[in-house]
Enzyme design. Structure first.
Site, PDB file in Angstrom:
ATOM      1  N   TYR B 440       0.813  -1.242   0.000  1.00  0.00           N
ATOM      2  CA  TYR B 440       0.000   0.000   0.000  1.00  0.00           C
ATOM      3  C   TYR B 440       0.834   1.274   0.000  1.00  0.00           C
ATOM      4  O   TYR B 440       2.029   1.242   0.151  1.00  0.00           O
ATOM      5  CB  TYR B 440      -1.092  -0.025   1.050  1.00  0.00           C
ATOM      6  CG  TYR B 440      -0.781  -0.166   2.522  1.00  0.00           C
ATOM      7  CD1 TYR B 440       0.464   0.097   3.068  1.00  0.00           C
ATOM      8  CD2 TYR B 440      -1.814  -0.553   3.385  1.00  0.00           C
ATOM      9  CE1 TYR B 440       0.676  -0.021   4.429  1.00  0.00           C
ATOM     10  CE2 TYR B 440      -1.606  -0.678   4.751  1.00  0.00           C
ATOM     11  CZ  TYR B 440      -0.357  -0.403   5.265  1.00  0.00           C
ATOM     12  OH  TYR B 440      -0.158  -0.514   6.602  1.00  0.00           O
ATOM     13  N   GLU B 441       0.159   2.366  -0.270  1.00  0.00           N
ATOM     14  CA  GLU B 441       0.831   3.666  -0.518  1.00  0.00           C
ATOM     15  C   GLU B 441       1.799   3.584  -1.688  1.00  0.00           C
ATOM     16  O   GLU B 441       2.836   4.239  -1.695  1.00  0.00           O
ATOM     17  CB  GLU B 441       1.559   4.173   0.727  1.00  0.00           C
ATOM     18  CG  GLU B 441       0.708   4.323   1.962  1.00  0.00           C
ATOM     19  CD  GLU B 441      -0.552   5.115   1.740  1.00  0.00           C
ATOM     20  OE1 GLU B 441      -0.588   5.968   0.823  1.00  0.00           O
ATOM     21  OE2 GLU B 441      -1.535   4.876   2.452  1.00  0.00           O
ATOM     22  N   GLY B 442       1.426   2.817  -2.704  1.00  0.00           N
ATOM     23  CA  GLY B 442       2.301   2.617  -3.848  1.00  0.00           C
ATOM     24  C   GLY B 442       3.130   1.375  -3.634  1.00  0.00           C
ATOM     25  O   GLY B 442       3.931   1.339  -2.697  1.00  0.00           O
TER      26      GLY B 442
END
Lengths: 596, 596
Positions: B440-442
Site C-alpha cells: 500500500y501507498e504505492g
C-alpha cells in the site's frame, strides 16, 4: 478464483529431450513407462489436479479441518470424495512394488504427479504424501509380515499413513524425545506419549490410519541411540486383517496454523496404544531417515509447485490488469490503459519466478531419476554414484526449492498489488501454504547443516567432486560455442565460486566447525544456484538443437530467453554467497547471548 | 504470547549521540523537545505500546472487524478504549501545529512513536496513522475554515480520517478513476462512486470520520489532470460544529485480508454524499501527494517496526529453546540441550535482522529530521537541501524498509521452527501483517520507478549528488582510521557501485526508459544498502568514541559487532544489484506477453 494448468509441455521437454528417460529402459519399471504410457499418466494426473483438486483448494482453506468432541476430525467438504477418486485412479501405488499391489513405475513420474497435486491443492496433496512416506519406511525396514499387512491397504487408500517424530519440547533434536514403549508378553509394545505437528494425524478419509511413531523402549540408551520406530494403527487389526476397535491413540487438538488449513495437523496422544517394532530395537532413527529423505524431496517439490501455480496466476493477472502505460508509449492505445505485463519491473518479477521454476523442475527430474537408478540399477557403481548424488542433492533441493518457492509466491502476490492481499484472489493462500515447506522435514537451516556437515565431507567429498567434474566437463565441452557462451561462461564462473567455497570450508571448517555453521546456508544457496545454472545450460543446448533442427515451438524461444535472464540476473548472486562464507564465523559468534 | 519492549536505548543513542538533535534547537518546536521532555515522551509512548496496545494485538487478529447489516462496523474488543486513551494522551497532536490544538513537537518524535505503536499492534496503529495523514493534507491544502473545522477535532480523536484513492479498476493509475463530483448551488459537491481498500473506513472509535476522497468534477479533463480532492464527513456537520445526520457514505463490506485484521479495510460507497473541495479544482493529485509522502514514510516505519518486534521474539525464543548442542561442544552441559542461540546459523539470522533494524531506525530518524528541517528552518537553502533529501529518500525508505521488514518477519518466524507456523506464538501474524506494507501507498515497484524516473533526475540529479558528496566526504574523512576501516572501506566500495549504477542509468536510460524500468528495483535496493552502510559507519564511529571516552555500556560493543556483520554479510550485495542494472532491459523485454 485462481487458475492452474499443469506444465505438461515443460515436463515432456525434460523427460523426452533433456533427460531422455527412455535411455533407462533397462531398469525395472522404466520400459513399462513407455512414451504412450507416460503421456497418458501425465495427462490424467494433470486433469485430476486441474479439475478435481484445484476447485477444492479455497474451500479447504476456508473450512479447514474440524475436530469434534469425540476426537473425530472432519476434513473440508469434497476432500474425502477426491481422495477416493485419487486412490481409485491407482495413484498411490504408481511407483510402489508390484508385489504389494503397486505399479512399479519410476518414482520420477510420482514426483511430477506430486508437483501437479500440490500446485492444485497443497493441503490435499499432503494426505497421500504422508502415506507414501510411511509406505517407503515400511517397505525398507518393515518385516515381510508388516509389508504384506499394511502396504496393499495403504496403496488402496483404505488406510493412510503418518510420521510421528516431534514432541512439544523436541523437534530437530530427537534425542530428547520422551514417548515411551513398554514391551508386552506377545511381542507388541504399549506406546505412551504426546506428539505434535502430525500431518494427517486424524481424518475421515480412510477406515484406518497407520501411525509410524518414534519412541524410546524402557531401559534404552539416552539420546538418539535409544530411539525405536513403531507402527501403531489407529484401530486395531484383527487376525483376518479386518479393522477392529480403537487403539489408545487419539487426536487431542488440531493446531491453528498459518496455512494448509485443509490438512489436519494434529496433536496426537498415545495412551498405552499397541504398536509393533519396525526394524531393530534402537535403530529407529535410521528407519525414520528413509521416510525423511523421501519426504524431503517431496517437500522440495512442494516449493516448486507453489511457485509454479503462483506464477501462472501472476501472469494471468499481468496480462489482464490494465493500469498505466508502457514506458516507451502506449501499447494498447484503444484501451484505457496497457496491461501491466508491459512494465519491465513486472516482467522482471515474472521471469525471476519462471527461471526458478524451470530450473527447479529440471533439478527435480534429474534427482528423482538418480533415485530410481539408485534403487533399480543392476550396476553397483551406477547405484553408488546415483546414491551419492541423491544424498548430496536432497538437502540442496529441499532447502533451495522451498526458500525460493516461498519467496516466489510473495513476488507473485506483489504483481496483484492490493488485490494480492485480499483472500478472494487466492494469492495470499499460496504464500501462507508455501511457508510451511521451509520448516517441516527439517528446517532449511538444518538442511544446510546436513549439507556442509554430513553430505559434503562424506566419503572424502566424493559426491561433490563428481558433480564438479560433471558440470565442469559440460562447461568445457560447450564453452567454445558462440551460441552457448551466454550460458556456459556464467556457469563456469559460478562453478568456480562453488569450488572456492568448498575449498575454503575444507581449509577452515575442519577444526572450527562454527565456520561451517556460519556459512552453511550460503553454501546451500550457492550450491543450488550452480545446479540451476547447470540445468539451464543443458536446457538451452537442447532448445538450440531443436530450433536448429527446425522446431519452431514458441516455448523453445522462451527457454532461451528465460535461461539468459537466469544467467544475467540470478546466477551472479554466487559471488555474494562466496564472500559471506569466506568472512567466517568470528563476527557471528562474537556477541554473548544476552547482548542480542 | 509475543513480547515487545520499545527500543528506547537505541532511540536515545540516535537522538542524543548520532544525530544530536539538540543542535536544532533553533527550529520551532525543537527547543520544547528538550532532553527531559523527550525522555518523558519516549518513555510514555513505550509504556502505552507495551502495556496497552501489545496485549490487544492477537485479539485484533482473531476477532477482526465486524460489519453489521446496517453498515456499522465494530472493531475488536479493547480497540475503542485504547484509542480513547491514546487520544487523551495527546498523541495525535504531538507534532501538529499549536494553533489547531497540537503540541508542535518535531515529527521525528512522532515517527518514533509510530514505530512503537506498530511493533505493538500494527492494525491499531493504522487508525491514528490515517488520521495524521488526512490532517497533513488538510493543513497544507485545506482552507482556513476547513483547518479550523476539522483539525482540532481530529487531534482530539473525536473525528478520525481516511484516504480514498483506489477504485476496483484503478490503483496505481489514478487517471482512470470514475468517482464523480457534481457542483451544487451552495458551493458543495455531490460525490458518487465506489472506493476500495479504505483503511479505517468505518469503525466505532469516533463520532465522525473525515474522508478525503479523490473524484472527478463533471466536465473535468480526462486522466490525472481532472482529479480533485474532497473532504466528505461520514455524518454531516451542523453550523455550530456539532455532528448531524448521515451523509450518503457507507461501508459496503469489509475486505477479507491476509492480515491486519484489526483494521477495518472497507469498500466505501458514496451515493450523492456531500463534500467540499480541498485546494483547487483539478489539483487533487498534488494535494493527495502531501498525504502520500507523509504516509510513505509512515509505511516504511511499519516495515522497521514489524522487523523489530519479530526480532525481539526470535531472540527470546532462541535463548529459551533447548535443542541440540553447540558445534564446538556443549555450552550448558547440565541441561538436556543448549539454547539454540549457540548455533551460528541462528545467530546469522538474528544479526541479519538486527543489522537492518538499527540501520533502518537511523535512516528513519535522519530522514524525519530532514523533514522537520524542510518544514521549519528559516534558511531557504537549508530547507531546500532537506526537501531534496526527503524527496530522494522517501521511496528508498518506503521500498527498502518494507521489503526487508517483511523478509525479516519471515526469518524471525523461521527461528521458531514448526512453532513459528502455529498461530499462538504470534510470529505468523507478524508475517501476515507486515506483508501489506510492501503494497500500500504505492507498491514497492512503484517506489522504485518514482526513484529512478522522478526523484533521481529531478533538478539535474541535485539530491543524489548531495548524498554522494556527503557520504563520500564521510568515508574520506574516516578512511585512514584503523578502527574505522572495517566500516569505511566497504562503504566506499558500495558507494562506488551506486555511483556506477547512477552513471549507467544516466547514459543508458534517457533514451531507453525500459533500461530504467528494468533496473529500478535493483537501484532502489542498492541505494538503500548504501544508505544503511553510511548509517552504520556513523553509528560505529560514535560508538567507538563513546567507548574511548570510558562508556562501558554493552550496547556499544554490540553496535560495533552488528555493524561489522552488516559490512561483511549484507553490504556486499551491492555488486549483484549493479550487475543486474548493467545487464539492461533487453532480455526482460524480449518475450511477447503470450509467451509468459
Amino acid at each position: 478464483m485462481p487458475i492452474y494448468k499443469a506444465p505438461v509441455e515443460d515436463v515432456n521437454f525434460l523427460f523426452n529431450d533433456v533427460f531422455q528417460i527412455d535411455r533407462y529402459n533397462n531398469l525395472p519399471g522404466f520400459s513399462d513407462a513407455s512414451p504412450d504410457v507416460r503421456d497418458a499418466i501425465i495427462g490424467e494426473a494433470a486433469k485430476f489436479a486441474e479439475e478435481v483438486l484445484q476447485p477444492l483448494n479455497r474451500v479447504g482453506d476456508l473450512e479447514g479441518c474440524v475436530r469434534h468432541d469425540d476426537g473425530r476430525v472432519t476434513t473440508p467438504k469434497g476432500f474425502s470424495e477426491a481422495f477416493r477418486q485419487y486412490t481409485e485412479g491407482g495413484w498411490l501405488g504408481l511407483s510402489a512394488p508390484a508385489e504389494y499391489g503397486g505399479q512399479g513405475l519410476p518414482v520420477t513420474l510420482t514426483q511430477i504427479m506430486s508437483e501437479f497435486l500440490t500446485s492444485a491443492n497443497m493441503a490435499f496433496g499432503m494426505y497421500p504424501g504422508l502415506t507414501k512416506g510411511a509406505m517407503a519406511a515400511l517397505l525398507v525396514h518393515g518385516s515381510e509380515e508388516q509389508k504384506k499387512l499394511f502396504v496393499p491397504r495403504m496403496i488402496a487408500g483404505d488406510w493412510t499413513g503418518t510420521m510421528n517424530l516431534t514432541e512439544p519440547h523436541c523437534g530437530t533434536d530427537l534425542g530428547l524425545l520422551r514417548t515411551r514403549a513398554v514391551k508386552q508378553a506377545d511381542g507388541s509394545y504399549k506406546i505412551t506419549g504426546t506428539k505434535i505437528f502430525i500431518s494427517a494425524g486424524e481424518h475421515d478419509m480412510a477406515e484406518n490410519i497407520i501411525h509410524l511413531v518414534l519412541a524410546r523402549i524402557e531401559g534404552a540408551p539416552a539420546g538418539v541411540k535409544g530411539i525405536s520406530l513403531f507402527v501403531v494403527p489407529k484401530r486395531t487389526i484383527n487376525a483376518d486383517g479386518s479393522v477392529g476397535g480403537p487403539n489408545g491413540v487419539s487426536c487431542g487438538s488440531i493446531e491453528h496454523k498459518m496455512g494448509i488449513h485443509g490438512n489436519s495437523t494434529c496433536v496426537m496422544n498415545y495412551d498405552d496404544a499397541t504398536g509393533w517394532l519396525v526394524g531393530a530395537e534402537n535403530k529407529g532413527m535410521a528407519a525414520m531417515f528413509v521416510m525423511m529423505n523421501e519426504a524431503r524431496l517431496g517437500v522440495g517439490v512442494q516449493g516448486l509447485a507453489m511457485s509454479e501455480v503462483a506464477y501462472q496466476n501472476a501472469v494471468a493477472y499481468a496480462r489482464e490488469r490494465l493500469q498505466g502505460r508502457a514506458l516507451t508509449g502506449a501499447k494498447d492505445p484503444d484501451k484505457p490503459a496497457d496491461p501491466i505485463i508491459v512494465h519491465p519491473d513486472v516482467r522482471r518479477t515474472l521471469l525471476t519466478i519462471r527461471a526458478f521454476n524451470e530450473a527447479a523442475r529440471a533439478m527435480v527430474v534429474w534427482t528423482a531419476l538418480k533415485g530410481d537408478i539408485a534403487h533399480r540399477s543392476a550396476d553397483e557403481k551406477e547405484r553408488q554414484a546415483a546414491d551419492d548424488h541423491m544424498g548430496l542433492m536432497t538437502p540442496v533441493l529441499k532447502g533451495v526449492l522451498t526458500d525460493s518457492g516461498f519467496a516466489n509466491t510473495v513476488l507473485a502476490q506483489q504483481v496483484f498489488g492490493g488485490h494480492g492481499y485480499i483472500a478472494e484472489h487466492g494469492m495470499e493462500q499460496f504464500v501462507r501454504d508455501a511457508r510451511i515447506a521451509m520448516i517441516y522435514e527439517g528446517t532449511n537451516g538444518i538442511q544446510a547443516l546436513d549439507l556442509v556437515g554430513r553430505k559434503l565431507p562424506r566419503d572424502g567429498g566424493r559426491a561433490a567432486m563428481a558433480f564438479f567434474a560433471e558440470a565442469g566437463a559440460y562447461a568445457k565441452a560447450h564453452g567454445d560455442s558462440d551460441a552457448m557462451k551466454p550460458y556456459v561462461a556464467p556457469l563456469s564462473t559460478a562453478l568456480g565460486h562453488l569450488q572456492q567455497a568448498t575449498m575454503w570450508l575444507m581449509q577452515n571448517a575442519m577444526g572450527k566447525p562454527d565456520n561451517a555453521g556460519a556459512g552453511a546456508t550460503d553454501y546451500m544457496k550457492l550450491f543450488g544456484l550452480v545446479v540451476f545454472g547447470y540445468m539451464w545450460a543443458q536446457m538451452a543446448k537442447v532448445a538450440q538443437d531443436k530450433i536448429a533442427a527446425g522446431d519452431a515451438a514458441p516455448y523453445l524461444k522462451a527457454k532461451l530467453v528465460t535461461g539468459r535472464f537466469f544467467m544475467e540476473h540470478m546466477l551472479p548472486e554466487t559471488s555474494v554467497h562466496l564472500a559471506r562464507i569466506q568472512s567466517g564465523a568470528a563476527t557471528t559468534m562474537e556477541l554473548p547471548a544476552e547482548a542480542f
